[in-house]
Design a protein around this motif. Structure first.
Motif, PDB file in Angstrom:
ATOM      1  N   GLY A 156       2.823  55.403   7.164  1.00 15.75           N
ATOM      2  CA  GLY A 156       1.654  55.981   7.800  1.00 15.75           C
ATOM      3  C   GLY A 156       1.173  57.281   7.188  1.00 15.75           C
ATOM      4  O   GLY A 156       0.283  57.941   7.744  1.00 15.75           O
ATOM      5  N   ALA A 157       1.730  57.685   6.042  1.00 13.75           N
ATOM      6  CA  ALA A 157       1.332  58.947   5.417  1.00 13.75           C
ATOM      7  C   ALA A 157      -0.105  58.869   4.906  1.00 13.75           C
ATOM      8  O   ALA A 157      -0.600  57.799   4.524  1.00 13.75           O
ATOM      9  CB  ALA A 157       2.282  59.276   4.270  1.00 13.75           C
ATOM     10  N   ASP A 158      -0.770  60.000   4.888  1.00  8.73           N
ATOM     11  CA  ASP A 158      -2.139  60.061   4.382  1.00  8.73           C
ATOM     12  C   ASP A 158      -2.185  59.818   2.882  1.00  8.73           C
ATOM     13  O   ASP A 158      -1.275  60.213   2.140  1.00  8.73           O
ATOM     14  CB  ASP A 158      -2.753  61.428   4.677  1.00  8.73           C
ATOM     15  CG  ASP A 158      -3.118  61.606   6.143  1.00  8.73           C
ATOM     16  OD1 ASP A 158      -3.050  60.608   6.891  1.00  8.73           O
ATOM     17  OD2 ASP A 158      -3.458  62.735   6.542  1.00  8.73           O
ATOM     18  N   ILE A 159      -3.265  59.177   2.439  1.00  6.58           N
ATOM     19  CA  ILE A 159      -3.519  58.969   1.019  1.00  6.58           C
ATOM     20  C   ILE A 159      -4.648  59.913   0.610  1.00  6.58           C
ATOM     21  O   ILE A 159      -5.762  59.806   1.144  1.00  6.58           O
ATOM     22  CB  ILE A 159      -3.941  57.516   0.735  1.00  6.58           C
ATOM     23  CG1 ILE A 159      -2.877  56.528   1.214  1.00  6.58           C
ATOM     24  CG2 ILE A 159      -4.225  57.321  -0.744  1.00  6.58           C
ATOM     25  CD1 ILE A 159      -3.320  55.078   1.139  1.00  6.58           C
ATOM     26  N   PRO A 160      -4.403  60.844  -0.304  1.00  7.36           N
ATOM     27  CA  PRO A 160      -5.483  61.724  -0.762  1.00  7.36           C
ATOM     28  C   PRO A 160      -6.648  60.907  -1.309  1.00  7.36           C
ATOM     29  O   PRO A 160      -6.443  59.900  -2.004  1.00  7.36           O
ATOM     30  CB  PRO A 160      -4.815  62.567  -1.854  1.00  7.36           C
ATOM     31  CG  PRO A 160      -3.357  62.539  -1.498  1.00  7.36           C
ATOM     32  CD  PRO A 160      -3.112  61.182  -0.925  1.00  7.36           C
ATOM     33  N   ARG A 197     -12.752  59.256  10.998  1.00  7.66           N
ATOM     34  CA  ARG A 197     -14.036  59.941  10.883  1.00  7.66           C
ATOM     35  C   ARG A 197     -13.901  61.255  10.129  1.00  7.66           C
ATOM     36  O   ARG A 197     -14.874  61.771   9.578  1.00  7.66           O
ATOM     37  CB  ARG A 197     -14.601  60.208  12.281  1.00  7.66           C
ATOM     38  CG  ARG A 197     -14.997  58.935  13.031  1.00  7.66           C
ATOM     39  CD  ARG A 197     -15.538  59.273  14.399  1.00  7.66           C
ATOM     40  NE  ARG A 197     -15.914  58.065  15.121  1.00  7.66           N
ATOM     41  CZ  ARG A 197     -16.384  58.070  16.376  1.00  7.66           C
ATOM     42  NH1 ARG A 197     -16.503  59.229  17.030  1.00  7.66           N
ATOM     43  NH2 ARG A 197     -16.710  56.943  16.966  1.00  7.66           N
ATOM     44  N   GLU A 198     -12.690  61.802  10.125  1.00  3.11           N
ATOM     45  CA  GLU A 198     -12.451  63.062   9.418  1.00  3.11           C
ATOM     46  C   GLU A 198     -12.252  62.858   7.918  1.00  3.11           C
ATOM     47  O   GLU A 198     -12.004  63.804   7.174  1.00  3.11           O
ATOM     48  CB  GLU A 198     -11.217  63.771   9.994  1.00  3.11           C
ATOM     49  CG  GLU A 198     -11.373  64.229  11.443  1.00  3.11           C
ATOM     50  CD  GLU A 198     -11.224  63.076  12.431  1.00  3.11           C
ATOM     51  OE1 GLU A 198     -10.599  62.050  12.049  1.00  3.11           O
ATOM     52  OE2 GLU A 198     -11.721  63.191  13.555  1.00  3.11           O
ATOM     53  N   GLY A 199     -12.358  61.590   7.481  1.00  2.00           N
ATOM     54  CA  GLY A 199     -12.232  61.305   6.057  1.00  2.00           C
ATOM     55  C   GLY A 199     -10.816  61.067   5.578  1.00  2.00           C
ATOM     56  O   GLY A 199     -10.561  61.005   4.377  1.00  2.00           O
ATOM     57  N   ARG A 200      -9.878  60.922   6.507  1.00  2.00           N
ATOM     58  CA  ARG A 200      -8.492  60.663   6.136  1.00  2.00           C
ATOM     59  C   ARG A 200      -8.260  59.154   6.021  1.00  2.00           C
ATOM     60  O   ARG A 200      -8.855  58.360   6.731  1.00  2.00           O
ATOM     61  CB  ARG A 200      -7.545  61.256   7.174  1.00  2.00           C
ATOM     62  CG  ARG A 200      -7.603  62.768   7.257  1.00  2.00           C
ATOM     63  CD  ARG A 200      -6.893  63.282   8.498  1.00  2.00           C
ATOM     64  NE  ARG A 200      -5.517  62.806   8.584  1.00  2.00           N
ATOM     65  CZ  ARG A 200      -4.762  62.934   9.671  1.00  2.00           C
ATOM     66  NH1 ARG A 200      -5.266  63.495  10.762  1.00  2.00           N
ATOM     67  NH2 ARG A 200      -3.516  62.508   9.660  1.00  2.00           N
ATOM     68  N   THR A 201      -7.340  58.781   5.113  1.00  2.00           N
ATOM     69  CA  THR A 201      -6.967  57.378   4.929  1.00  2.00           C
ATOM     70  C   THR A 201      -5.447  57.271   4.953  1.00  2.00           C
ATOM     71  O   THR A 201      -4.754  58.082   4.331  1.00  2.00           O
ATOM     72  CB  THR A 201      -7.498  56.836   3.592  1.00  2.00           C
ATOM     73  OG1 THR A 201      -8.920  56.924   3.573  1.00  2.00           O
ATOM     74  CG2 THR A 201      -7.083  55.377   3.393  1.00  2.00           C
ATOM     75  N   SER A 202      -4.944  56.281   5.671  1.00  2.00           N
ATOM     76  CA  SER A 202      -3.505  56.015   5.697  1.00  2.00           C
ATOM     77  C   SER A 202      -3.288  54.517   5.662  1.00  2.00           C
ATOM     78  O   SER A 202      -4.235  53.728   5.771  1.00  2.00           O
ATOM     79  CB  SER A 202      -2.851  56.622   6.954  1.00  2.00           C
ATOM     80  OG  SER A 202      -3.410  56.052   8.126  1.00  2.00           O
TER      81      SER A 202
END
Length: 301
Positions: A156-160, A197-202
């Motif tokens: 579940g970590a964020d992907i830059p 919506r904040e632009g984060r991807t996981s």
């Protein structure tokens, strides 16, 4: 015609893909960390003889999150069968999906058949590793647990954002290396991406779901399940290590011997050790698996 739809299972919404047809119903269940897209090639190979339905298990793909338990997973499967009017479906599962299939067979003696494609918990005890020195076996099991700790910690970590395109390209290369359908592989990868919506991807499943699954799978003993199952059941076992298992080669080789002995002595259960297949058999040999599944469910083999 192929239709994607959503099914309500209590508070959890499930994503389902119906490949259509009027023949006997068959539901395909993917493995942990996967989603329904990864069953597409096998589904296409089976649709000539069955009405094939695939689904995202809760916490995977486009299905909603929800507390994981075996009862919850079986309830989700039942909800899909009711909503799509699948009367007495056969259930075929890969990995985690194979464990759900085995539990479904135990509870549904009326089922025409269940098939587990290497639906086995990972090794966790020295006695599951015949032929290995006990001291070495214990050390290797501890090392395996540490590897699982790392996987769980990264779930579940964020992907830059600037790394996503490169990650997709690496997935394309992995598909080519495996000889898999590249379009299907990339759909499976993208289907597990979560964009906020904040632009984060996981990537799904989340750390929460991964932790629950690890505990559930680690506590599952399939011996009593096999013994209590009266519907037709087939377990397809691998015969070699997957690439990610190579660093634990001796451990997994010994564990396969244990699994063969477990299913060989399980009474009515049938099993097949599929030649030149690893735990990634759904990707490696979809046509061979379709033939095995069809033969088993139609009584031709």
């Amino acid at each position: 015609m192929i239709h994607d739809r959503l099914v309500e299972a209590g508070s959890v919404q499930l994503a389902v893909r119906d490949f259509g047809g009027e023949r006997a119903p068959l539901v395909l269940l993917h493995g942990a960390g996967g989603n329904l897209a990864q069953m597409t090639t096998l589904a296409r190979a089976l649709r000539e003889g069955f009405r094939v339905v695939t689904m995202d298990l809760r916490g995977h793909g486009r299905s909603a999150d929800g507390d994981w338990s075996w009862d919850a997973a079986l309830g989700d499967l039942a909800a899909v069968c009711v909503e799509l009017a699948l009367d007495r479906p056969a259930i075929v599962g890969d990995g985690l999906g194979g464990m759900v299939a085995a539990l479904w067979g135990q509870r549904h003696p009326e089922s025409p058949g269940v098939v587990s494609l290497d639906g086995n918990p990972p090794p966790s005890r020295v006695e599951q590793l015949p032929g290995m020195d006990p001291e070495k076996a214990a050390a290797e099991l501890a090392r395996l647990e540490s590897a699982f700790d790392v996987i769980e910690a990264s779930a579940g970590a964020d992907i830059p954002a600037d790394e996503l395109a490169d990650l997709v390209e690496r997935q394309r290369m992995a598909a080519r290396d495996m000889g898999a359908n590249e379009k299907v592989w990339i759909e499976g990868f993208r289907r597990n991406l979560v964009h906020t919506r904040e632009g984060r991807t996981s990537v799904r499943p989340s750390a929460w779901t991964t932790s629950q699954l690890r505990e559930l799978i680690g506590g599952l003993d399939l011996g009593p399940v096999y013994a209590a199952t009266t519907c037709p059941e087939l377990v397809v076992l691998p015969t070699r290590n997957a690439p990610e298992q190579e660093s634990f080669g001796e451990l997994y080789t010994a564990y396969r011997d244990h699994l063969v002995e477990q299913v060989r002595t399980a009474g009515r259960l049938r099993y097949l050790s599929l030649a030149d297949a690893s735990s990634a058999m759904v990707i490696e040999q979809p046509a061979a698996l379709a033939s095995v599944i069809t033969g088993f469910l139609t009584g031709e083999r």
